[in-house]
Design a protein around this motif. Sequence first.
Motif, short mmCIF file in Angstrom:
data_model
loop_
_atom_site.label_atom_id
_atom_site.label_comp_id
_atom_site.label_asym_id
_atom_site.label_seq_id
_atom_site.Cartn_x
_atom_site.Cartn_y
_atom_site.Cartn_z
N THR A 21 -4.96 5.41 3.68
CA THR A 21 -5.82 4.41 3.05
C THR A 21 -7.28 4.61 3.46
O THR A 21 -7.58 5.23 4.47
N SER A 22 -8.17 4.04 2.66
CA SER A 22 -9.60 4.01 2.98
C SER A 22 -10.19 2.75 2.38
O SER A 22 -9.58 2.09 1.52
N SER A 23 -11.38 2.39 2.81
CA SER A 23 -12.01 1.14 2.36
C SER A 23 -12.50 1.28 0.92
O SER A 23 -12.75 2.38 0.42
N VAL A 49 -8.86 -2.35 1.56
CA VAL A 49 -8.51 -0.93 1.53
C VAL A 49 -7.54 -0.61 0.40
O VAL A 49 -6.90 -1.51 -0.16
N GLY A 50 -7.45 0.67 0.09
CA GLY A 50 -6.51 1.16 -0.90
C GLY A 50 -6.13 2.59 -0.58
O GLY A 50 -6.71 3.22 0.31
N ARG A 51 -5.17 3.11 -1.30
CA ARG A 51 -4.74 4.49 -1.07
C ARG A 51 -5.84 5.44 -1.52
O ARG A 51 -6.46 5.25 -2.57
N VAL A 52 -6.09 6.47 -0.72
CA VAL A 52 -7.22 7.37 -0.93
C VAL A 52 -7.22 7.97 -2.32
O VAL A 52 -8.25 7.96 -3.03
N ASN A 98 -8.13 5.32 -4.80
CA ASN A 98 -9.54 4.90 -4.69
C ASN A 98 -10.45 5.86 -5.44
O ASN A 98 -11.48 5.45 -6.00
#
Length: 561
Positions: free
Chosen positions: A193-195, A215-218, A221
């Motif tokens: 994940t990332s913001s 956050v969400g999955r890279v 995103n």
Amino acid sequence: MSAAPKAQETSLRLDYDLLDLPTAQHKAGLAGLLLHLRSLEERDIEGRPEIDEIEPLSASIRVSQKSLQVLFDDLFAAAYERKEVKEKYKDQTPLDEIVVTVERGGKEFKEKRFVYEELRPTGHVLAHWLKDGKESSWHALWRNMLWSVLRAQDRTRIEYIARVDAQPVSFVGKLWASLVKVEKQRAKGGFVTSSIAGSVLIGAQAKNAEQIAFVGRVEQNLLLYFWQWAAPLFVPRAIELRTKEWKDSGYLIVIPEVADLVDFLEDMEHFWRDRDPARTGYRPTESLIDLPEEGGLEFLHQLTKRRIEQAGFLRSIHALELYHQEKKGNNVRQHAAERLLPDQRMLRSYEEIRGDRRQHPLFKRLLISNLVRGDPWFHGAEILFERYPLEYFIHRPETPRGRFFGTDARARFKMTITDLEKRENHMQPIPTDEALQRLIFRLIRNYVDKRTRDRGGISDKKFEELAETEKKKYRDTKPKVASTAFLALRGRREQDIAEYVTGTLASVGFYQSEDDFLLLSEQLIHDPDKVKNLAMLALSAHSWVGREQNEGAEPQPTANA
């Protein structure tokens, strides 16, 4: 010795399934990414990511670090452009000061302008699809929206500033490393994940008030950077009560929840290519709307129209998300966030409404808001009557020029009456609401006409048979009669409504059949607000005699009417 072969660049295959994506913005982002890649291909940009496969519900994209850099460098492309303004910017020195010639009222005037350089996004992708390319009014609308709403803060424009100096987008290396990590974790059944920032996901914040990260999955995103290519834009208008002029009120962003990627990509390419660059002021004429739902319905209308012309059906969209945003000072305000579901009945009714492009904006707002809610066309009219001044609804000297609200109300009543007469001729059942509309329209017409003649001392003849002095008296007196009744009704509630209708409006020799009497009595007891709405709309409809319409020429109700 022969040169050693170059090591093959590492690449990843990003597989996306519409059913796995969490929001409409992610789904539109996948479609936007595919539109961007098609644009790169048609513009013959080398080193771009490649589309491996597209199915109605899924797509696969082959990327490397270099191709990802090409993609994002194209996305954030920008340039400095000269801009002439009337007033100096605070704390900024202009590049130049010039004098220009402007025309107003048929006369020419000399005015000073201050010249500045402003950073502007290039938007290669949108320019590729639009008529007139970067000169299109739609391209200008997108650029203004981006700077006013999504990237209104200077800190969100850092990558655009870098691209002006031909610097690569800085976060691609970190993004690539995260995607590689995603690939490794996926093999173990995990994810990374990332913001998420509000500049790519409407309504998101990197951290909320409790300092909890959003956050969400890279790999998901990544898609959020591209939904802008799959999201139509419109400009809601609002009336300024002081000047009585319609002003732009921010931007409406329409985000489709994509149901079929193959069909949607075709629909969206044609949508952008078909946009008419004609302007009203500096906005695309086609972009101007009177309430947010109109933008969603207009987009659906454009897509549906094309599918019908091809003897097909609109199946590329599940729903639309509508976001009405406007920059106020240093903040971006969200006026509305709504969801609109495609519906064939709704679209057919909308096509009837949009058929008359001259409709008064407030009347069109009334029709469309009720259409979306599934309510009768007159429902909630009292909200407009309480919010806006009397002169918008009763024709008076201070009534704004242009299309009059009452003209449209009158046309709607007459359309209902015509439909009712067709039903009666075919011995079909008469719906209660429609019968009430006809009854109220005729009751108010009788009241306004009788009181106008009595107050003005006007002959009891048809309008066209009156002497010119009597016609002028009739035109001058009629709005005063309608105003008095309109204001008297506006302040009444429940039982007071029934007393005013029976004691005043229906007290001047109006003939009612037994069925009409029972209908009006029942509605005044059980739903007096409905009677009030219809009566005030009818008063607006009967408040004015234009040169092209002769109110008094209409036959009065008779015992056989």
